[in-house]
Design an enzyme around this catalytic site. Structure first.
Site, PDB file in Angstrom:
ATOM      1  N   CYS A 118      33.902 -27.210 -71.048  1.00 39.97           N
ATOM      2  CA  CYS A 118      33.084 -26.805 -69.905  1.00 39.97           C
ATOM      3  C   CYS A 118      33.157 -27.798 -68.745  1.00 39.97           C
ATOM      4  O   CYS A 118      33.088 -27.397 -67.577  1.00 39.97           O
ATOM      5  CB  CYS A 118      31.635 -26.588 -70.334  1.00 39.97           C
ATOM      6  SG  CYS A 118      30.888 -27.976 -71.207  1.00 39.97           S
ATOM      7  N   THR A 171      25.660 -13.777 -81.841  1.00 40.68           N
ATOM      8  CA  THR A 171      24.221 -14.053 -81.746  1.00 40.68           C
ATOM      9  C   THR A 171      23.913 -15.491 -81.334  1.00 40.68           C
ATOM     10  O   THR A 171      22.754 -15.871 -81.250  1.00 40.68           O
ATOM     11  CB  THR A 171      23.538 -13.755 -83.095  1.00 40.68           C
ATOM     12  OG1 THR A 171      24.131 -14.572 -84.122  1.00 40.68           O
ATOM     13  CG2 THR A 171      23.686 -12.286 -83.472  1.00 40.68           C
ATOM     14  N   HIS A 179      26.794 -27.887 -64.966  1.00 40.19           N
ATOM     15  CA  HIS A 179      27.418 -29.197 -64.851  1.00 40.19           C
ATOM     16  C   HIS A 179      27.836 -29.424 -63.398  1.00 40.19           C
ATOM     17  O   HIS A 179      28.286 -28.496 -62.711  1.00 40.19           O
ATOM     18  CB  HIS A 179      28.672 -29.294 -65.725  1.00 40.19           C
ATOM     19  CG  HIS A 179      28.399 -29.343 -67.191  1.00 40.19           C
ATOM     20  ND1 HIS A 179      27.151 -29.486 -67.739  1.00 40.19           N
ATOM     21  CD2 HIS A 179      29.266 -29.259 -68.251  1.00 40.19           C
ATOM     22  CE1 HIS A 179      27.235 -29.507 -69.062  1.00 40.19           C
ATOM     23  NE2 HIS A 179      28.508 -29.366 -69.386  1.00 40.19           N
TER      24      HIS A 179
END
Length: 347
Positions: free
Chosen positions: A130, A12, A254
């Site tokens: 990331c 979630t 990014h």
């Protein structure tokens, strides 16, 4: 062959929500799919591949019968629960930073080092940061052909890299300064934005030359991740890396400027051809027509986008390029899921 059972821990959360979208839009190769979250989220209903599933609480019993468990939770949660999942026989694929530099945990990008996925003595596979992931598919492709030696990177990181709090803060600051004269005088943005922020300075109409926490010699944790993770993924322990990570007022995606030096001569045309052959890379590179990747263009898309490809004017065997990727998809949820798909082939 039996289909493996999949669990998603953190179903979630922000990345978990993106993960469910990815699952729903890729072939269903799973037996059971089990959604797991904290006690406060248990009982929620989420539809996956047309079936309404009930989120269950994160407990040891939640991993019974699970073959692969993906973790999209904070480091401290993964540090406790990924080994528990592995103890119950599941392969834990972890998106946090808890295990990335553990020598007994492979750090995997399926386009670059898929063979490492089977080397998991702890039953855990780690997903890179990331920022590192944004450029890794492109660097992996070029390293295979020309041998990467040195890397200089500047990142332009979206506020979603700081979670929902980062997104909310940018939206609040944009609303606060809209229609004002903010940004015309030194430090005047602080007169328009108040309250607690996840950033050390105003982010609207600004850039902050900092992302992460303070590490040795003035480097940030994000900059050290770029260096250490690139070395581990590419299998170049002595790779020379210089990184500067910057937070910019962008919601999603990014971007990185990459200055990559190779052992062998390489031209921009050769680099462009090699990258265009990669199925997960989109080359968008025609400055004469104003074509290059931007964060907003890339947001919500799975591929890594590469543009501004140039042979360096002053550095031999060096390519300059601009790389953009959605930090919530390839930078987090998508690569985690692709690792899970890789492991699923073993069943």
């Amino acid at each position: 062959m039996a289909k493996p059972n999949l669990a998603l821990v953190g179903a979630t959360g922000a990345v978990g929500t993106v993960m469910i979208d990815i699952i729903n839009n890729r072939p269903n190769i799973w037996g059971e799919i089990r959604l797991i979250a904290s006690a406060r989220s248990a009982g929620k209903k989420i539809t996956v591949h047309g079936e309404e599933l009930t989120v269950v609480e994160l407990t040891e019993s939640a991993f019974e019968g699970i073959d692969i468990a993906m973790f999209d939770v904070p480091d401290e949660v993964s540090a406790i629960w990924a080994p528990i999942a592995a103890k119950h026989g599941a392969v834990a694929v972890d998106n946090s930073g808890a295990f990335r530099m553990d020598p007994e945990v492979p750090l995997v990008v399926p386009e670059v080092n898929p063979e490492q996925a089977i080397n998991r003595p702890k039953g855990i596979i780690s997903n890179p940061n990331c920022t590192t992931l944004t450029m890794m598919a492109a660097l992996g492709a070029l390293h295979r052909g020309w041998g990467l030696k040195e890397l200089v990177v500047s990142s332009y990181q979206a506020v979603s890299g700081a979670g929902a709090a980062g997104v909310d803060r940018l939206r609040e600051e944009i609303s606060a300064v809209a229609g004002s004269t903010a940004g015309e005088s030194s430090d005047d943005l602080k007169n328009f934005v108040t309250g607690q922020s996840p950033f050390p300075a105003p982010i609207a109409m600004n850039v902050i030359p900092w992302a992460g926490s303070l590490k040795q010699d003035g480097y940030s944790s994000e900059e050290m991740k770029v260096r250490d993770e690139s070395r581990k993924i590419l299998g170049i322990p002595d790779l020379k890396v210089a990184a500067t990570c910057v937070r910019v007022p962008v919601l999603v995606s990014h971007s990185l400027t990459v200055h990559a030096t190779f052992a062998n001569p390489i031209t921009a045309a050769q680099a462009r051809e090699a990258l265009a052959e990669e199925p997960t890379i989109e080359v968008l590179d025609d400055p004469s027509q104003g074509l290059w990747p931007t964060p907003n263009l890339v947001a919500g898309q799975d591929p890594t986008f590469v543009g501004r490809l140039r042979t360096s004017l002053d550095f031999p065997n060096t390519i300059e390029m601009f790389v953009v990727g959605d930090n919530l998809r390839k930078g987090a949820a998508l690569n985690t899921y692709e690792i899970a798909e890789l492991v699923a082939r073993e069943f």
